[in-house]
Design a protein around this motif. Structure first.
Motif, mmCIF file in Angstrom:
data_model
loop_
_atom_site.group_PDB
_atom_site.id
_atom_site.type_symbol
_atom_site.label_atom_id
_atom_site.label_comp_id
_atom_site.label_asym_id
_atom_site.label_seq_id
_atom_site.Cartn_x
_atom_site.Cartn_y
_atom_site.Cartn_z
ATOM 1 N N LEU A 89 37.290 36.847 54.438
ATOM 2 C CA LEU A 89 37.045 36.865 52.999
ATOM 3 C C LEU A 89 35.568 36.660 52.688
ATOM 4 O O LEU A 89 35.000 37.321 51.802
ATOM 5 N N GLU A 101 44.679 34.560 42.833
ATOM 6 C CA GLU A 101 43.493 35.381 43.091
ATOM 7 C C GLU A 101 43.876 36.636 43.883
ATOM 8 O O GLU A 101 43.325 37.718 43.650
ATOM 9 N N GLY A 102 44.832 36.484 44.799
ATOM 10 C CA GLY A 102 45.292 37.633 45.559
ATOM 11 C C GLY A 102 45.958 38.671 44.670
ATOM 12 O O GLY A 102 45.711 39.874 44.797
ATOM 13 N N ARG A 132 52.078 43.864 46.443
ATOM 14 C CA ARG A 132 51.989 43.033 45.233
ATOM 15 C C ARG A 132 53.367 42.467 44.873
ATOM 16 O O ARG A 132 53.493 41.267 44.555
ATOM 17 N N ALA A 184 42.450 41.016 48.686
ATOM 18 C CA ALA A 184 43.764 40.553 48.248
ATOM 19 C C ALA A 184 44.552 39.980 49.419
ATOM 20 O O ALA A 184 45.160 38.904 49.311
ATOM 21 N N ASP A 185 44.550 40.690 50.537
ATOM 22 C CA ASP A 185 45.254 40.199 51.725
ATOM 23 C C ASP A 185 44.768 38.816 52.127
ATOM 24 O O ASP A 185 45.566 37.917 52.432
ATOM 25 N N GLN A 186 43.458 38.633 52.140
ATOM 26 C CA GLN A 186 42.896 37.365 52.629
ATOM 27 C C GLN A 186 43.122 36.221 51.644
ATOM 28 O O GLN A 186 43.411 35.092 52.049
ATOM 29 N N PHE A 187 43.001 36.501 50.353
ATOM 30 C CA PHE A 187 43.330 35.477 49.358
ATOM 31 C C PHE A 187 44.760 34.981 49.577
ATOM 32 O O PHE A 187 45.017 33.760 49.559
ATOM 33 N N CYS A 188 45.681 35.907 49.776
ATOM 34 C CA CYS A 188 47.090 35.532 49.931
ATOM 35 C C CYS A 188 47.321 34.729 51.206
ATOM 36 O O CYS A 188 48.050 33.732 51.202
ATOM 37 N N VAL A 242 54.272 39.642 47.278
ATOM 38 C CA VAL A 242 53.523 38.406 47.060
ATOM 39 C C VAL A 242 54.019 37.669 45.815
ATOM 40 O O VAL A 242 53.973 36.432 45.763
ATOM 41 N N PHE A 271 51.100 40.428 55.224
ATOM 42 C CA PHE A 271 50.294 41.244 54.321
ATOM 43 C C PHE A 271 49.601 42.318 55.145
ATOM 44 O O PHE A 271 49.037 42.052 56.184
ATOM 45 N N ARG A 289 45.893 31.428 48.197
ATOM 46 C CA ARG A 289 45.303 31.586 46.858
ATOM 47 C C ARG A 289 45.986 32.780 46.185
ATOM 48 O O ARG A 289 45.429 33.846 45.991
#
Length: 572
Positions: A111, A143-144, A165, A132-136, A168, A2, A140
């Motif tokens: 995050l 949420e990402g 996107r 978004a990067d960190q959620f992924c 992911v 990501f 998660r």
């Protein structure tokens, strides 16, 4: 995986007119040196400022930034923490320490920093993209994706966010294969429509048997998983029939892999700073016959440039096991394992070109020797997950928990970026405790450098492939290190990534069709230690002798495909 883009940090600490003239003069001089790329001189002056004004946030911020740029993440973090101890709500320092955490492979801390910024200023630019990067990375995914949607809504022209996107979306089953294709096709239609007015007719010689100019476009001509599959092809190619151009789009420092690839290519062009139009013109002037994308919708891709159609024939291969969504992309190279005939044609804007095998593999010359079976001395089976943690979906966790319950005293070793953070480590272990597995049976390792990563296979008896996004490079590395892999065959190429690799070394019995079958297959494998010992001892030799490492054979099939594409184009 990501991407974190170069972002200007908002709300940096500013010069304070109430400070003494001497301090402000030092700060102005330090800023001037920094802006003129004299990092060493700037560091000295900012540190001198702190001697006179220990609470100067402006100096602390730029010291953190300069140390981060130099790769001294510990020092960078210390200056951020020092400033935040004075002003816990300083947004620039929160964003900076979040960036430092990303470079330190600590997504959960990053995050937490960005969430603090969101509470202070929900309108901070690029914040949703960062989150978004960190959620992924933490797995998660939903949420990402929601954060990516918010980021794209704020910046509809952000091509890279759109690609991230799409990438992911392959990690989950939120969309059916048809719905996922429609998402890609919408992306392609949008960028194809923007490119129509810029298209130009290429000028190449239409001789079906001429020496073909093949151009490869990639940001990954470095020590990167793609290189392990690209390099053997480059070495084994027919130099009389094919002239190879490499268009290097990476801003990263060149390394030993880059040097080897440069020696094998006929023409090498660093095009990092070129925009789409300039790069397309460069490729046209090179009179490329077949232009090959090695990235798909992965980090650093130049698919929006491919929409300009700078070459007569355009192909996507290797980096992304799905459609690009572009009608300007003529072919996607695959094989019958990833895309069985008749099953996925309707999910592509490209024509599928099936080779006997999708790629061939070159193991690292630094590979350590295969170790004895760990279970022979530990007295228990150790399963291992060496893939990226975001690939471990809830269904995978359920399946692995069922397996651990079935195989007495077995343990699971998980490698996860950020695993050094106790909070994230406990979160991962907690996922399995919720499923009835004792904490002592789960071990979490942080991301490791490549050699230590390979050495960690010495502690694993059986590797477990995640789904629906299975391993490719990781599966090959596991097999090379003597560790068999259990996989689940799914409905997409990503979900069939390991099927061909296992089949080509005679381990098709480790390919399951259902989650229940996956558990039964892994349990049966774990129940036969004598077979595991024998398999481990001979697996590297089996891989080396297989088609997976037969570069001349693979290259012959790839070049035959290129020639067929070109003859068809000339005939038309």
């Amino acid at each position: 995986m990501f991407s974190l883009f170069g972002r200007k940090v908002r709300a940096k600490p500013q010069l304070d007119p109430s400070r003494s003239a001497d301090i402000n003069d030092l700060l102005r001089r330090a800023d001037a040196l920094r802006e003129n790329s004299d990092s060493s001189g700037a560091l000295q002056l900012y540190q001198k400022v702190l001697e006179g004004d220990p609470k100067c946030l402006h100096a602390m911020y730029w010291l953190a930034a300069l140390y981060e740029e130099a790769g001294d993440l510990q020092k960078a973090k210390e200056y951020c923490e020092r400033g935040l101890a004075i002003d816990p709500n300083q947004i620039g320092l929160l964003l900076r320490i979040g960036n430092v955490a990303i470079r330190a492979l600590d997504p959960i801390f990053a995050l937490q920093c960005y969430e603090r910024v969101a509470r202070l200023d929900p309108e901070a630019p690029d914040l949703d993209a960062l989150m978004a990067d960190q959620f992924c990375l933490m797995g998660r995914i939903e949420e990402g994706l929601a954060a990516f949607d918010r980021a794209i809504a704020r910046n509809p022209e952000a091509v890279t966010l759109q690609s991230n996107r799409l990438f992911v979306l392959n990690f989950s089953k939120l969309l059916s294969p048809v719905e996922l294709f429609q998402e890609h096709r919408r992306w392609g239609a949008l960028h194809q429509s923007k490119a129509l007015s810029l298209l130009k007719v290429e000028s190449v010689t239409l001789d079906p048997e001429k020496r073909l100019r093949i151009g490869y476009v990639s940001p990954d001509f470095r020590d990167h998983p793609v290189a392990a599959f690209y390099e053997p092809m480059l070495e084994a190619r027919d130099k009389k029939a094919f002239e190879i151009f490499c268009f290097d789009t990476s801003p990263a420092v060149e390394d030993a892999v880059t040097a080897r690839l440069k020696r094998s290519a006929d023409v090498w062009q660093c095009v990092t700073d070129m925009g789409d139009q300039a790069l397309a013109e460069t490729i046209r002037k090179s009179r490329i016959d077949i232009l090959v994308d090695l990235s798909g919708h992965t980090k650093g891709n130049r698919l929006s440039m491919f929409a300009l159609k700078p070459a007569p024939i355009q192909v996507t291969w290797l980096g992304y096991l799905n459609t690009t969504g572009l009608t300007a992309m003529d072919y996607r190279i695959t094989d019958g394992y990833l895309d069985p005939a008749g099953e996925t044609e309707h999910l592509h804007t490209e024509t599928l070109c099936r080779l006997p095998l999708h790629s061939c593999f070159l193991p690292s010359p630094q590979s350590p020797p295969v170790s004895p079976l760990p279970a022979s001395t530990s007295g228990h089976i150790t399963f291992g997950s060496m893939n990226q943690w975001p690939k471990v979906s809830d269904e995978v966790k359920d399946t692995w928990a069922s397996l651990l319950k079935r195989v007495d005293r077995s343990q699971l070793l998980i490698v996860a970026r950020g695993g050094q953070n106790p909070v994230f480590r406990d979160h991962i272990i907690g996922e399995f405790m919720l499923r009835g597995i004792e904490a002592a049976r789960i071990r979490v390792s942080p991301a490791l450098d490549f050699l230590r990563f390979l050495e960690l296979f010495s502690e694993i008896d059986i590797s477990l492939d995640p789904f629906p996004y299975g391993g490719g490079t990781t599966t090959m590395q596991s097999l090379w290190m003597g560790v068999p892999v259990v996989t689940l065959k799914g409905a997409t190429a990503f979900a069939r990534n390991s099927v061909g690799l296992l089949s080509e070394v005679g381990l098709e019995q480790l390919v399951a069709i259902t989650p229940g079958g996956y558990v039964a297959t892994a349990a049966e494998c774990a129940g036969n230690l004598a077979h595991l010992v024998e398999l481990r001892a001979g697996l590297r030799e089996r891989v080396a002798a297989s088609s997976l490492m037969d570069a001349p054979q693979f290259c012959e099939s790839l070049e035959s495909a290129y020639r067929s594409m070109w003859r068809k184009y000339c005939a038309a």
